[in-house]
Design an enzyme around this catalytic site. Structure first.
Site, PDB file in Angstrom:
ATOM      1  N   VAL A  51       0.842  -1.201   0.000  1.00  0.00           N
ATOM      2  CA  VAL A  51       0.000   0.000   0.000  1.00  0.00           C
ATOM      3  C   VAL A  51       0.878   1.252   0.000  1.00  0.00           C
ATOM      4  O   VAL A  51       0.561   2.249  -0.652  1.00  0.00           O
ATOM      5  CB  VAL A  51      -0.948   0.013   1.228  1.00  0.00           C
ATOM      6  CG1 VAL A  51      -1.747   1.320   1.290  1.00  0.00           C
ATOM      7  CG2 VAL A  51      -1.890  -1.180   1.195  1.00  0.00           C
ATOM      8  N   CYS A  52       1.989   1.185   0.720  1.00  0.00           N
ATOM      9  CA  CYS A  52       2.858   2.359   0.911  1.00  0.00           C
ATOM     10  C   CYS A  52       3.257   3.062  -0.387  1.00  0.00           C
ATOM     11  O   CYS A  52       3.147   4.289  -0.472  1.00  0.00           O
ATOM     12  CB  CYS A  52       4.089   1.991   1.722  1.00  0.00           C
ATOM     13  SG  CYS A  52       3.696   1.398   3.377  1.00  0.00           S
ATOM     14  N   PRO A  53       3.709   2.328  -1.426  1.00  0.00           N
ATOM     15  CA  PRO A  53       4.117   3.066  -2.627  1.00  0.00           C
ATOM     16  C   PRO A  53       2.956   3.803  -3.284  1.00  0.00           C
ATOM     17  O   PRO A  53       3.157   4.874  -3.862  1.00  0.00           O
ATOM     18  CB  PRO A  53       4.697   1.992  -3.550  1.00  0.00           C
ATOM     19  CG  PRO A  53       4.179   0.691  -3.050  1.00  0.00           C
ATOM     20  CD  PRO A  53       3.964   0.891  -1.570  1.00  0.00           C
TER      21      PRO A  53
END
EC number: 1.11.1.24
Length: 199
Positions: A51-53
């Site tokens: 999810v982070c990117p």
């Protein structure tokens, strides 16, 4: 989750840490370097995750919209600045970030995450905390998401614009307010102007 020292209406905890800057260089930055500007400080769990990117790229891609309203965006995680740089240098098609327009702060000692109350202590990583800090260094908004759900750049931008509007005009913003839409005068009589138009 740690209790932290971040409180709405109080000065945001200052920090000093190494960041990977948009030019790919390492630099020691402090929150106080940004005094006179609004700051969106967002924490994410780890580099090279899923999810982070999507969040980081979304904030980076729209960073100019924030800069146009005197706001800087800063990302932070518990990874080292070397890890951040490796992730930036990894192509997007392989789960990397590619070129960044925002700094990514390294919080390897977890000091900043603890201070902001978003450290997931059993794993030693950050929850998805997002903090809006005004041009005087005062914390105006806190959101903390559990790990599996990303945040909205649109909503963050809207909130910064709303706080800036209220700071400048002294009026308050109703639910779902967008720039250019009606606001409310915080007075028993004058507020009726708004409510009479919006039934």
């Amino acid at each position: 989750m740690s209790s932290g020292n971040a409180y709405i209406g109080k000065l945001a905890p200052d920090f000093q840490a190494t960041a990977v800057m948009p030019d790919g260089q390492f630099k020691e930055i402090k929150l106080s370097d940004y005094k006179g500007k609004y700051v969106v400080l967002f924490f994410y769990p780890l580099d090279f995750t899923f999810v982070c990117p999507t969040e980081i790229i979304a904030f980076s891609d729209r960073s100019e919209e924030f800069r146009k309203i005197n706001c800087e965006v800063i990302g932070a995680s518990v990874d080292s600045h070397f890890c951040h740089l490796a992730w930036i240098n990894t192509p997007k098609k392989q789960g990397g970030l590619g070129s960044m327009h925002i700094p990514l702060v390294s919080d390897t000692k977890r000091v900043i995450a603890k201070d902001y109350g978003i450290l997931k202590e059993d794993e030693g990583i950050s929850y998805r905390g997002l903090f809006i800090i005004d041009d005087k260094g005062t914390l105006r908004q806190i959101t903390i998401n559990d790990l599996p759900v990303g945040r909205s750049v649109d909503e963050t931008l809207r909130l910064v614009q709303a706080f800036q509007f209220t700071d400048k005009h002294g009026e308050v913003c109703p639910a779902g307010w967008q720039p250019g839409s009606d606001t409310i005068k915080p007075d028993v009589q004058k507020s009726k102007e708004y409510f009479s138009k919006h039934k």
